[in-house]
Scaffold this motif. Structure first.
Motif, PDB file in Angstrom:
ATOM      1  N   UNK A 148      16.189  37.016  82.013  1.00 47.29           N
ATOM      2  CA  UNK A 148      16.078  35.622  81.577  1.00 47.29           C
ATOM      3  C   UNK A 148      16.938  35.392  80.357  1.00 47.29           C
ATOM      4  N   UNK A 149      17.182  34.125  80.096  1.00 45.57           N
ATOM      5  CA  UNK A 149      17.886  33.701  78.895  1.00 45.57           C
ATOM      6  C   UNK A 149      16.957  32.787  78.122  1.00 45.57           C
ATOM      7  N   UNK A 150      16.849  32.994  76.819  1.00 42.40           N
ATOM      8  CA  UNK A 150      16.121  32.062  75.966  1.00 42.40           C
ATOM      9  C   UNK A 150      17.109  30.939  75.627  1.00 42.40           C
ATOM     10  N   UNK A 151      16.715  29.716  75.953  1.00 45.49           N
ATOM     11  CA  UNK A 151      17.619  28.581  75.812  1.00 45.49           C
ATOM     12  C   UNK A 151      17.325  27.828  74.521  1.00 45.49           C
ATOM     13  N   UNK A 152      18.362  27.616  73.723  1.00 45.39           N
ATOM     14  CA  UNK A 152      18.205  26.842  72.487  1.00 45.39           C
ATOM     15  C   UNK A 152      18.152  25.354  72.829  1.00 45.39           C
ATOM     16  N   UNK A 153      17.586  24.586  71.926  1.00 45.95           N
ATOM     17  CA  UNK A 153      17.371  23.161  72.167  1.00 45.95           C
ATOM     18  C   UNK A 153      18.665  22.429  72.510  1.00 45.95           C
ATOM     19  N   UNK A 154      19.769  22.797  71.876  1.00 45.98           N
ATOM     20  CA  UNK A 154      21.026  22.090  72.118  1.00 45.98           C
ATOM     21  C   UNK A 154      21.637  22.393  73.491  1.00 45.98           C
ATOM     22  N   UNK A 155      21.098  23.363  74.217  1.00 46.23           N
ATOM     23  CA  UNK A 155      21.621  23.705  75.547  1.00 46.23           C
ATOM     24  C   UNK A 155      20.677  23.297  76.688  1.00 46.23           C
ATOM     25  N   UNK A 156      19.627  22.573  76.344  1.00 47.35           N
ATOM     26  CA  UNK A 156      18.671  22.124  77.355  1.00 47.35           C
ATOM     27  C   UNK A 156      19.198  20.886  78.077  1.00 47.35           C
ATOM     28  N   UNK A 157      18.847  20.731  79.358  1.00 45.09           N
ATOM     29  CA  UNK A 157      19.157  19.462  80.033  1.00 45.09           C
ATOM     30  C   UNK A 157      18.477  18.313  79.286  1.00 45.09           C
ATOM     31  N   UNK A 158      19.140  17.165  79.230  1.00 43.33           N
ATOM     32  CA  UNK A 158      18.629  16.024  78.460  1.00 43.33           C
ATOM     33  C   UNK A 158      17.222  15.613  78.874  1.00 43.33           C
TER      34      UNK A 158
ATOM     35  N   UNK B  81       7.128  23.975  83.959  1.00 43.25           N
ATOM     36  CA  UNK B  81       8.377  24.441  84.543  1.00 43.25           C
ATOM     37  C   UNK B  81       9.241  23.227  84.855  1.00 43.25           C
ATOM     38  N   UNK B  82      10.539  23.480  84.921  1.00 44.93           N
ATOM     39  CA  UNK B  82      11.497  22.415  85.189  1.00 44.93           C
ATOM     40  C   UNK B  82      12.653  23.037  85.970  1.00 44.93           C
ATOM     41  N   UNK B  83      13.035  22.438  87.072  1.00 46.32           N
ATOM     42  CA  UNK B  83      14.134  22.946  87.891  1.00 46.32           C
ATOM     43  C   UNK B  83      15.337  22.021  87.756  1.00 46.32           C
ATOM     44  N   UNK B  84      16.539  22.623  87.627  1.00 48.58           N
ATOM     45  CA  UNK B  84      17.758  21.838  87.493  1.00 48.58           C
ATOM     46  C   UNK B  84      18.967  22.695  87.841  1.00 48.58           C
ATOM     47  N   UNK B  85      19.791  22.222  88.752  1.00 49.92           N
ATOM     48  CA  UNK B  85      21.077  22.835  89.092  1.00 49.92           C
ATOM     49  C   UNK B  85      20.998  24.334  89.357  1.00 49.92           C
ATOM     50  N   UNK B  86      20.046  24.746  90.175  1.00 52.24           N
ATOM     51  CA  UNK B  86      19.954  26.146  90.568  1.00 52.24           C
ATOM     52  C   UNK B  86      19.246  27.043  89.574  1.00 52.24           C
TER      53      UNK B  86
END
Length: 135
Positions: free
Chosen positions: A35-45, A62-67
């Motif tokens: 997994x990757x920990x995602x920073x706020x600036x890289x989250x889908x809007x 959970x949230x699904x987006x673009x694969x």
């Protein structure tokens, strides 16, 4: 009478052994996930907006987006800063994805400040069409 007692004991032992075997099988079908920990600036809007609305209270979503599948765990409003969230486990079985996280408080001797914080973590994995179980 002795035959009946012996039969009962053998039946109980067989049930216990089969239960143990099932547990071993479950462990064998358990795969740790990258997994990757995602920073706020890289989250889908859209996900940013959802998290901003939910941050006051604890949440698991959970949230699904673009694969990709985003697994989000928040711990609600904390009275100060200095908190972090760790991932204890993230694994997949044949039926589900399991995630276990932990909130760590400010380090002893640190000055966490007086502003409230809203600690959360977002994990990004390749999309899987499975139920996510939050432990």
């Amino acid at each position: 009478m002795k035959k009946i007692c012996l039969l009962v004991i053998v039946s109980i032992m067989a049930a216990m052994l089969s239960a143990c075997g099932g547990e071993t099988e479950k462990e064998e079908n358990r795969n740790n996930l990258e997994f990757t920990v995602v920073s706020e600036d890289r989250l889908p809007d859209e996900l940013k907006e959802i998290l901003d609305q939910k941050k006051e209270s604890a949440f698991k979503l959970t949230y699904a987006d673009e694969g990709y599948l985003y697994i989000c765990v928040g711990y609600g409003k904390q009275e100060s800063g200095g908190y972090s969230v760790t991932v204890n486990e993230l694994y997949e079985t044949d039926n589900a994805i399991y995630v276990n996280t932990n909130l760590l408080g400010p380090k002893a001797g640190s000055s966490p400040g007086t502003s409230p914080s809203y600690p959360y973590i977002v994990l990004k994995i390749e999309f899987r069409d499975k139920t996510v179980v939050f432990d």
